[in-house]
Design an enzyme around this catalytic site. Structure first.
Site, PDB file in Angstrom:
ATOM      1  N   LYS A   1      30.626 -41.110 -11.117  1.00 17.49           N
ATOM      2  CA  LYS A   1      31.891 -40.373 -11.205  1.00 17.49           C
ATOM      3  C   LYS A   1      33.042 -41.225 -10.661  1.00 17.49           C
ATOM      4  O   LYS A   1      34.124 -41.284 -11.247  1.00 17.49           O
ATOM      5  CB  LYS A   1      31.779 -39.039 -10.448  1.00 17.49           C
ATOM      6  CG  LYS A   1      30.922 -38.031 -11.205  1.00 17.49           C
ATOM      7  CD  LYS A   1      30.523 -36.824 -10.383  1.00 17.49           C
ATOM      8  CE  LYS A   1      29.520 -35.974 -11.168  1.00 17.49           C
ATOM      9  NZ  LYS A   1      28.959 -34.859 -10.407  1.00 17.49           N
TER      10      LYS A   1
ATOM     11  N   GLN B   1      29.157 -32.497  -4.479  1.00 18.88           N
ATOM     12  CA  GLN B   1      27.954 -32.788  -5.257  1.00 18.88           C
ATOM     13  C   GLN B   1      26.800 -31.889  -4.821  1.00 18.88           C
ATOM     14  O   GLN B   1      26.493 -31.777  -3.645  1.00 18.88           O
ATOM     15  CB  GLN B   1      27.577 -34.271  -5.071  1.00 18.88           C
ATOM     16  CG  GLN B   1      26.420 -34.725  -5.924  1.00 18.88           C
ATOM     17  CD  GLN B   1      26.729 -34.647  -7.419  1.00 18.88           C
ATOM     18  OE1 GLN B   1      27.765 -35.092  -7.884  1.00 18.88           O
ATOM     19  NE2 GLN B   1      25.806 -34.059  -8.184  1.00 18.88           N
TER      20      GLN B   1
ATOM     21  N   ASP C   1      35.036 -28.551 -11.235  1.00 24.66           N
ATOM     22  CA  ASP C   1      33.718 -28.226 -11.796  1.00 24.66           C
ATOM     23  C   ASP C   1      33.726 -26.848 -12.461  1.00 24.66           C
ATOM     24  O   ASP C   1      32.802 -26.503 -13.186  1.00 24.66           O
ATOM     25  CB  ASP C   1      32.661 -28.196 -10.680  1.00 24.66           C
ATOM     26  CG  ASP C   1      31.906 -29.516 -10.551  1.00 24.66           C
ATOM     27  OD1 ASP C   1      31.823 -30.236 -11.555  1.00 24.66           O
ATOM     28  OD2 ASP C   1      31.389 -29.792  -9.451  1.00 24.66           O
TER      29      ASP C   1
END
Ligand code: NAP
Length: 284
Positions: free
Chosen positions: A52, A96, A119
């Site tokens: 990422k 994460q 997200d």
């Protein structure tokens, strides 16, 4: 033989478009910023975070990594999220998953400001997706829609079957297919006659987490088969939820693993970060 949908190539196009948007934003004095938080030392999470960060750098997005030890307390993590919520140069926050045992992931997600929740896991964003009025689309399902679009695969009026009902893939995937006027069926571990239900699908999305779970006899001839799975086969090699070798002989379109949905997830995250930067600066 099915046409192989090249997720890498489609993701590359999305990234190129994002890079142009970033350049435009920079001209207006805004550099999109993403904070990536990783807790503990799970090797898969480390790989995802590295990918990422690398992807951000490639398109000109500023990124900050916060790597915390597995011993981090809930309070410490919540404090970091609060700090990032207030940080002006950070437009997107990504924590994460999975978090180490003992940390409440749900509370952490709910602490992220919905406008920085790139997200799209915050309950407010999930609700927005449900009613079709969203800031961001969840990255993996949005990536799947892009892949279908890339091949002009019609969703409207088609029978769409999603195997899996997780909050991060199955449910939002079903919702996006519905928003695109598909007739959607969601399957899970308690579904009866799974094979028959799947064989009715014009578009079959597998998000099960079981290697080669979808076999050729579950696929309607000519169906588009999208494989979200990221699994390991008996030799430890990365594979998907779909038995690619046999299903490609039946389907009309198929995504490979690796090189299908995976690259799209990161591309959509970059897109969401740009969207966040624009909206937080009152830009379109
Ligand atoms: P998950 O939370 O474990 O959900 C799996 C789903 O599959 C559950 O809804 C489960 O049903 C269903 N399932 C399990 N066994 C089944 C069976 N025998 N028949 C029918 N349904 C069954 O997994 P996830 O987080 O959604 O992830 C799914 C896969 O996608 C994993 O391989 C993951 O690594 C991958 N993934 C990939 C990306 C990417 O970027 N490519 C992103 C996210 C996830 P129940 O609800 O009844 O238990």
């Amino acid at each position: 033989m099915a046409i192989r949908i090249d997720g890498k190539a489609v993701a590359e196009k999305v990234r190129a478009k994002v890079a142009i948007e970033v350049e435009e934003l920079k001209k207006q004095g805004v550099t999109p910023g993403l904070a990536v938080v990783i807790v503990g030392d799970d090797p898969a999470s480390r790989t995802y975070v590295n990918n990422k960060k690398k992807a951000c750098a490639q398109v000109g997005i500023y990124s900050e990594e916060y790597a915390l030890p597995a011993s981090t307390s809930q309070d410490e993590l919540m404090e970091l999220v609060a700090k990032l919520n207030a940080k002006k140069d950070i437009h997107g926050i990504l924590v994460q998953s999975p978090l180490p045992n003992g940390l409440d992931e749900k509370a952490v997600v709910e602490a992220i400001h919905p406008e920085k929740d790139v997200d799209a896991f915050h309950p407010s964003n999930v609700g927005r997706i449900m009613i079709g009025n969203y800031h961001f689309l969840p990255c993996t399902p949005a990536g799947v829609i892009e892949l279908l679009r890339s091949e002009n695969i019609e969703i409207a009026g088609k029978n769409c079957v999603v195997i899996g009902r997780s909050n991060i893939v199955g449910k939002p995937m079903a919702m996006l297919l519905l928003h695109n006027n598909g007739t959607v069926t969601i399957c899970h571990s308690k579904t009866k006659n799974l094979k028959e239900v799947c064989r009715n699908a014009d578009i079959l999305v597998a998000a099960v987490g079981k290697p080669k779970f979808v076999t050729a006899d579950m696929v309607k001839p000519g169906a588009a088969v999208i494989d979200v799975g990221m699994d390991r086969d008996e030799n430890g090699k990365l594979c998907g939820d779909v038995d690619y070798e046999n299903v490609e002989k039946v389907a009309s379109y198929i995504t490979p693993v690796p090189g299908g949905v995976g690259p799209m997830t990161i591309a959509m995250l970059l897109q969401n970060t740009v969207t966040a930067a624009k909206s937080q600066n009152g830009l379109k």
